[in-house]
Design a protein around this motif. Structure first.
Motif: not given
Length: 628
Positions: A100-104, A243-246, A349-353, A449-451
């Motif tokens: 997930y982190s690779r895209n985020y 970061p969110t993945p963290v 994902s929501v924050i990213h959008a 990659g995130m979904t």
């Protein structure tokens, strides 16, 4: 050797990224992702073997690390059902978060540094899980603290992120001070750091009850820090600056769960500890669970709401351990890892959008982000404990263990907390994905990659609870109770029954509480039959207290921190400047300088003067020897 590879591979990845590939961001991400996937593939055969035979003999490997008179320290690993459950969680959920982190994180400054820190974190966390003795677990315990400091402070140029990293590091050191004191107490009492050897000595009755109680509370201090229990809970909400993945990795599946895992690993200690010590642990867990759920109600930052829900869940786990339900606590830890990682990644994902963390700047996102919305809702239902989602089985297992212990006050707190949890999770779902459109950007669904990690985690959030179905043989309780020295195997009648029976009264009571919370949330945030602003205005003092975290952080800042700075720090500054530096150091220098000035006058440059002085000195020495 493949067990030691679990430590070598992620450490090698961190070193390779740091010293070789740091200028090649994409390659660095592949190195980090590859390392954690390799670790998962190493764990998988052992995990499958455990599913087929939960009573298999544990595997222990060690080597001598330090051997001096009076002290011998080994570094070693242990593979048993308890460690395998945690290894599966760390490597499986960790792999999904890495992917997930690779895209985020794409395009972020410090992309390679982020993945190097992730690999260091995975290395440290696996070290905690594999450790077969207190020294090794403490070494990796501190390394996890370092890795979390680096990850929380990833945006170190941002003052709030730097402060959050320091806060997390320092608060955990407070708990760790008690932890290391507990280790010393147990070593003094048993003469060993090895968990299995220590368990045999304690179970043989060779350690006094008072020593066990003291050691249990001191060891628990470490869990209070890592698992963010009251009053050391204050670091976790601020850690959302990372970061969110963290947030998903540290605050859902791994770091915060380390404290609960450590309590389970040292279950032999808590099974033998006095009841008074266990009640302290149980009530701290209950207070944390209830308080955090209340605090979540007053937040509008989506990550902070989920962070407080994590605090509440950890309180549930600790409360369960305190009443002898170690297996129930570990069961909830497993299911929590799936649905809480899902919620954090869904929030990301929501924050990213939407480019905002505030749920009141979102709204009506379901049509734009259906995969994110559906998976997030599934995670929310699991978090609430709706039948038949995973949270229903694991949370009810905890409530059953508390109810069976006869502590009805804590049971009531747990049920009330379940209702509040349903209320604030309904708020998040209703305000974020439905209702009015309030966003100002152009939100769209996240990349594949995130979904994909969201979908995989959603599946486990739905089905993972079935591992603990009553009557299933083997079920989750079988795996935990199979661990030598586990509290589940020695907790007595209440603990044993709590982990093997389904209680309809508990299930119905908690379900009613959850549906009451959902209905109230629906009436306030979706149907708007109840005016949220009117409630906030009527209870403005209480609402403001929730927004300000019950002023606990203010108390720490203005009383403890300021008190230390204004009194103790100034006292030590006075001692350092005026006594040590001015009086002692400068005084010695002044006396030396004056003696040098006086002696300088004796230097005449005449050889006969020096010869006369030497003869005079010899005569003086001869007279002294004669007199003596």
């Amino acid at each position: 050797m493949d067990i030691w590879a679990l430590l070598i591979v992620p450490l090698a990845a961190a070193l390779i990224i740091t010293f070789i590939t740091r200028k090649r961001a994409e390659l660095s991400s592949y190195v980090s992702v590859g390392a954690v996937v390799i670790c998962f593939l190493i764990v998988l055969p052992y995990f499958v073997r455990m599913l087929g035979n939960p009573h298999f003999e544990h595997i222990e490997q060690s080597f001598l690390w330090l051997d001096i008179p009076g002290l011998m320290v080994e570094m070693g690993t242990i593979i048993d059902p308890l460690s395998l459950i945690m290894l599966f969680i760390v490597t499986f959920v960790g792999s999904l978060i890495h992917i997930y982190s690779r895209n985020y994180m794409h395009g972020e400054k410090g992309y390679a540094r982020f993945f190097a820190s992730l690999s260091l974190f995975i290395f440290s966390m696996l070290g905690i899980v594999l450790a077969n003795n207190f020294i090794m677990i403490f070494v990796f315990w501190e390394l996890v603290g370092l890795a979390s400091y680096l990850l929380i402070g990833f945006y170190f140029e941002k003052p709030s992120a730097a402060d959050a990293a320091k806060k997390a590091f320092l608060v955990n050191r407070i708990g760790d001070f008690g932890f290391i004191l507990g280790i010393f107490v147990l070593y003094y009492a048993t003469g060993t750091f090895n968990f299995i050897e220590m368990a045999h000595i304690i179970q043989a009755g060779n350690v006094s009850s008072g020593t066990l109680g003291l050691a249990a509370l001191l060891i628990f201090c470490g869990a209070m820090g890592k698992s963010a229990q009251f009053p050391l809970h204050v670091w976790l909400p601020d850690a959302m600056e990372g970061p969110t993945p963290v947030s998903a990795l540290i605050h859902a599946a791994t770091m915060v769960a380390a404290g609960v895992y450590m309590l389970a690993r040292t279950g032999f200690l808590y099974a033998a500890a006095p009841q008074e010590a266990m009640m302290v642990i149980a009530y701290i867990g209950g207070i944390t669970a209830f308080m955090a759920a209340l605090l979540a109600l007053g937040q509008s930052d989506i990550k902070r709401i989920i962070a407080y829900s994590t605090l509440s869940s950890l309180g549930y786990m600790v409360m369960s351990v305190g009443v002898g339900g170690t297996g129930a606590g570990m069961f909830y830890l497993m299911t929590h890892a799936f649905f809480k990682a899902l919620l954090f990644l869904g929030a990301g994902s929501v924050i990213h959008a939407c480019h905002t963390n505030d749920i009141w700047e979102m709204g009506k996102l379901y049509p734009k982000m259906k995969v994110t919305a559906v998976t997030f809702i599934l995670g929310a239902l699991a978090m609430m404990g709706i039948f038949p989602f995973s949270g229903f089985w694991s949370k009810d297992e905890i409530l059953t263990s508390v109810f069976s212990s006869g502590n009805y006050l804590l049971f009531g707190v747990g049920v009330l907390t379940a209702g509040i949890t349903a209320l604030f999770m309904t708020k998040v779902v209703a305000v974020t994905f439905f209702g009015e459109k309030r966003y100002h950007s152009h939100p769209h669904e996240s990349p594949v990659g995130m979904t994909i990690p969201l979908v995989v985690l959603a599946i486990f959030a739905v089905i993972a609870g079935f591992a603990g179905l009553p009557g299933l043989d083997p079920n989750f309780g079988t795996f935990v109770s199979a661990v030598a020295g586990s509290a589940a195997a020695h907790a007595g009648e209440h603990g044993a029954h709590a982990e093997h029976h389904f209680n309809y009264f508990v299930a119905i009571t908690s379900t009613i509480a959850v549906f009451i919370g959902i209905i109230i949330g629906w009436l306030i945030y979706s149907k708007k039959s109840i005016d949220n602003n009117a409630i906030a205005e009527k209870f403005s003092g209480f609402y403001k207290a929730l927004q300000n975290r019950l002023y606990i952080d203010h108390f720490y800042d203005r009383v403890i921190v300021a008190g230390i700075y204004n009194n103790i720090a100034r006292l030590f500054n006075f001692i350092e400047v005026y006594i040590i530096i001015h009086f002692v150091l400068n005084g010695i220098a002044y006396v030396t300088r004056q003696i040098g000035k006086a002696l300088r006058l004796t230097i005449s440059g005449q050889l006969q003067h020096y010869a006369f002085a030497m003869v005079g000195g010899v005569l003086v020495l001869m007279i002294i020897f004669v007199l003596l």
